[in-house]
Design an enzyme around this catalytic site. Structure first.
Site, PDB file in Angstrom:
ATOM      1  N   CYS A  22       4.462  -3.495  -3.454  1.00 56.14           N
ATOM      2  CA  CYS A  22       3.790  -2.381  -3.005  1.00 56.14           C
ATOM      3  C   CYS A  22       4.420  -0.596  -2.972  1.00 56.14           C
ATOM      4  CB  CYS A  22       3.076  -2.710  -1.549  1.00 56.14           C
ATOM      5  SG  CYS A  22       1.933  -4.204  -1.096  1.00 56.14           S
ATOM      6  N   HIS A  48       0.579   3.750   1.485  1.00 55.02           N
ATOM      7  CA  HIS A  48       0.188   2.900   0.595  1.00 55.02           C
ATOM      8  C   HIS A  48      -0.784   1.994   1.566  1.00 55.02           C
ATOM      9  CE1 HIS A  48      -0.478  -1.715  -0.237  1.00 55.02           C
ATOM     10  NE2 HIS A  48       0.448  -2.503   0.858  1.00 55.02           N
ATOM     11  N   ASN A  80      -5.974  -4.093   0.284  1.00 58.58           N
ATOM     12  CA  ASN A  80      -5.058  -3.761   0.331  1.00 58.58           C
ATOM     13  C   ASN A  80      -4.539  -4.545  -1.569  1.00 58.58           C
ATOM     14  OD1 ASN A  80      -2.290  -4.048  -0.051  1.00 58.58           O
ATOM     15  ND2 ASN A  80      -1.436  -5.253   1.539  1.00 58.58           N
TER      16      ASN A  80
END
Length: 334
Positions: free
Chosen positions: A124, A259, A290
């Site tokens: 990430c 993020h 995500n």
């Protein structure tokens, strides 16, 4: 000892992001499609994560396909041709082969087969890592333009019955073209890791164990509470360091693009940073999910589409996740 004076490469003083491209999975997967195996509900997922649906790619669509589409949009938006790209950096944890790199696959597909190309395995935080490296490569004279991509097909590593992370994950790719600038467009990158916590997000097995039939297909798992605490309390410190390194404050920001891990994390992050009301916050997770390395450029792309007036403004972007690794910088939005 005498020797000839070596030549050392130098480049432009400043860099900036020229354009952003995006590609999302072709399937929209609502919460109701996932709640059975995890004995949950649409309401529970919305309350805990802020996700209404996530984008996932069809069986025959891979991370490289998403990366290619995002890259081509970014290149066109930047007004350059592929041959001008000196390096291609792809952040991914979902390249289905160990080698060759996904970056070399993208290089061939977009018509830049001679560019330096390599993958970044920073999950990430990978996009922020890539932007920091692109800035350094250009200012050191190693490349004129650098293509930075975050590309993931995380649905390949989902266990339907996992309640820790699987219902969060989506598929997509975001790309940025970075090049020389007449003004500072990318502030110093703050990056690092807390490797003592590397097991808080991990795979449930290895390819060797799967080969030897000692484990099922490896999927992603996380210690949600530990990751939440780390993301909120420790990453706020990193975000403040990035602001200090850039010589700006939250009052100077036009946007905050973290993020897209979890909407609760994003909300708490904004609260801890004391962001002014006028700062637009990336919340792409609600309908994309995500997407790990792709989440920051995807959120940036959406913000610019919905708020074109943000172009030219300052954005604080920060990635954090498996490793546990992190990266953050302030950038001028293209």
């Amino acid at each position: 000892m005498t020797h000839p004076t070596l030549k050392q490469a130098t480049g432009p003083q400043f860099t900036r992001i020229y354009a952003i491209g995006a590609a999302r999975g072709d399937l929209s997967v609502p919460n109701d499609d996932l709640v059975g195996p995890i004995d949950s509900s649409d309401e529970w997922i919305r309350q805990r994560t802020g996700i209404v649906e996530r984008k996932r790619a069809s069986h025959d669509v891979f991370a490289v396909d998403l990366a290619e589409a995002a890259a081509k949009e970014a290149i066109e938006g930047a007004g350059i041709v592929p041959s001008q790209i000196g390096a291609i950096l792809v952040s991914t944890i979902s390249n289905p082969v160990i080698t060759p790199s996904l970056a070399t696959h993208v290089a061939e597909r977009i018509g830049a087969p001679l560019a330096a190309a390599y993958d970044i395995s920073a999950a990430c935080a990978g996009y922020a890592y890539g932007i920091g490296q692109a800035d350094s490569l250009i200012r050191s004279g190693m490349a004129e333009y650098v293509l930075v991509i975050g590309a993931e097909k995380l649905s390949e590593y989902v266990h339907p019955a996992d309640r820790s992370i699987s219902f969060l994950l989506g598929d997509g790719a975001g790309a940025a073209v970075v090049g020389p600038s007449e003004f500072p467009g990318i502030a110093p990158t703050i990056w690092g890791s807390d490797a003592t916590k590397r097991d808080e997000i991990h795979m449930t097995g290895t390819s060797i164990q799967f080969r030897d039939q000692e484990a099922e297909w490896p999927t992603l798992w996380q210690n949600g509470q530990a990751v939440f605490r780390w993301a909120v309390w420790e990453m706020v410190k990193v975000a403040k360091q990035a602001l200090d390194a850039a010589g700006v404050t939250v009052d100077d920001l036009a946007a905050f693009i973290p993020h897209q891990a979890n909407m609760r994390i994003i909300d708490e992050f904004a609260k801890q940073l004391k962001l002014p009301e006028g700062v637009v916050i990336g919340r792409d997770i609600e309908t994309t999910g995500n997407t790990s390395a792709a989440s920051i450029p995807l959120a940036t792309h959406r913000l610019l589409a919905e708020h074109p007036e943000l172009s030219g403004g300052l954005a604080l972007q920060i990635g954090f996740g498996a490793g546990l690794v992190y990266g953050a910088q302030v950038v001028v939005l293209p």
